[in-house]
Design a protein around this motif. Structure first.
Motif, mmCIF file in Angstrom:
data_model
loop_
_atom_site.group_PDB
_atom_site.id
_atom_site.type_symbol
_atom_site.label_atom_id
_atom_site.label_comp_id
_atom_site.label_asym_id
_atom_site.label_seq_id
_atom_site.Cartn_x
_atom_site.Cartn_y
_atom_site.Cartn_z
ATOM 1 N N THR A 93 -2.260 10.791 4.110
ATOM 2 C CA THR A 93 -3.386 10.081 3.511
ATOM 3 C C THR A 93 -2.867 8.752 2.987
ATOM 4 N N TYR A 94 -3.766 7.778 2.865
ATOM 5 C CA TYR A 94 -3.365 6.425 2.459
ATOM 6 C C TYR A 94 -3.941 6.116 1.088
ATOM 7 N N ASP A 95 -3.053 6.048 0.120
ATOM 8 C CA ASP A 95 -3.447 5.892 -1.279
ATOM 9 C C ASP A 95 -4.191 4.580 -1.500
ATOM 10 N N TYR A 132 3.180 -6.138 6.394
ATOM 11 C CA TYR A 132 2.383 -4.917 6.304
ATOM 12 C C TYR A 132 0.957 -5.266 6.693
ATOM 13 N N THR A 133 0.374 -4.492 7.601
ATOM 14 C CA THR A 133 -0.979 -4.739 8.083
ATOM 15 C C THR A 133 -1.883 -3.577 7.708
ATOM 16 N N LEU A 134 -2.979 -3.882 7.009
ATOM 17 C CA LEU A 134 -4.002 -2.897 6.676
ATOM 18 C C LEU A 134 -5.022 -2.906 7.810
ATOM 19 N N PRO A 167 0.822 -1.214 0.000
ATOM 20 C CA PRO A 167 0.000 0.000 0.000
ATOM 21 C C PRO A 167 0.855 1.263 0.000
ATOM 22 N N GLY A 168 0.258 2.350 -0.454
ATOM 23 C CA GLY A 168 0.960 3.626 -0.518
ATOM 24 C C GLY A 168 0.566 4.565 0.608
ATOM 25 N N HIS A 221 0.383 -0.186 8.764
ATOM 26 C CA HIS A 221 1.681 -0.046 9.402
ATOM 27 C C HIS A 221 2.522 -1.279 9.130
ATOM 28 N N GLN A 222 3.799 -1.124 9.344
ATOM 29 C CA GLN A 222 4.768 -2.169 9.047
ATOM 30 C C GLN A 222 5.147 -2.897 10.318
ATOM 31 N N GLY A 223 5.239 -4.244 10.249
ATOM 32 C CA GLY A 223 5.667 -5.027 11.399
ATOM 33 C C GLY A 223 4.539 -5.864 11.974
ATOM 34 N N GLU A 224 4.818 -6.573 13.061
ATOM 35 C CA GLU A 224 3.839 -7.453 13.691
ATOM 36 C C GLU A 224 2.655 -6.663 14.247
#
Length: 203
Positions: A77-79, A147-149, A54-55, A183-186
């Motif tokens: 903002t999250y593309d 990566y977790t949405l 994701p961007g 965000h990135q990670g667990e």
């Protein structure tokens, strides 16, 4: 001045990420499992064909002064967060298609005119793992990661096009999700102990 040998030396040490080195590790809605990598015979995460990292964009506000624009950074903002696309190969029992249909109707069911269309909480998420050559993810900052949405919810169930003249091409299941941010990670690995809420039947 960099040379061919400099590039060769760097490439032989750092190598390159490959576009097939990814998996869906966990997909949950309101804490219940949609699909998980470790669900043998049910997860079907290996049927994932395409997805994307994701961007994220920092908004910009021009601040003009005497004809010159000073660019002032703002918030994030999250593309594509309103429609994050995933594509699966369709299994012969249509389990993946029925799963996506089921969760779509949990959000809103036009047969009953009710649904759970509240703002999705942190217990609704999709986690994508980037893999190394040993098929591992690394969350310690040493390489591949996850990566977790966050706040993921079914946004659309795509169509499957059929043709009587086709020579046997495997069908694909397309879907898109909405989410709030990533965000990135667990993330909330303790939720993995929650049992699936989809029983495999279409309601």
């Amino acid at each position: 001045m960099s040379t061919i040998q400099d590039f060769y030396s760097l490439a032989s040490q750092s190598d390159f990420a490959r576009l097939h080195q990814f998996r869906i590790l966990d997909w949950r809605w309101n804490g219940g499992s949609v699909i998980q990598e470790e669900e043998p015979g049910r997860g079907h995460t290996l049927y994932l064909e395409t997805a994307a990292l994701p961007g994220r964009t920092i908004t910009n506000t021009p601040m003009p002064f005497m004809g010159l624009n000073f660019n002032v950074p703002g918030l994030a903002t999250y593309d594509g967060s309103a429609g994050y696309a995933v594509t699966f190969r369709c299994d012969s029992q249509y389990y993946l298609r029925h799963t996506i249909e089921y969760f779509s109707r949990l959000v809103f069911n036009d047969a009953t005119s009710v649904g759970d269309y509240n703002i999705p909480s942190k217990s609704s998420y999709l986690t994508i793992g980037l893999l190394d050559k040993q098929l591992n993810t690394d969350t310690n900052g040493n390489g591949s990661t996850t990566y977790t949405l966050v706040g993921a919810s079914i946004a659309s169930t795509g169509t499957i096009e059929y043709s009587i003249g086709d020579t046997g091409t495997p069908a694909k299941v397309n879907a898109s999700l909405s989410y709030h941010y990533w965000h990135q990670g667990e993330f909330n690995r303790a939720l993995n102990n929650i049992k699936p809420i989809y029983d495999g039947n279409v309601h």
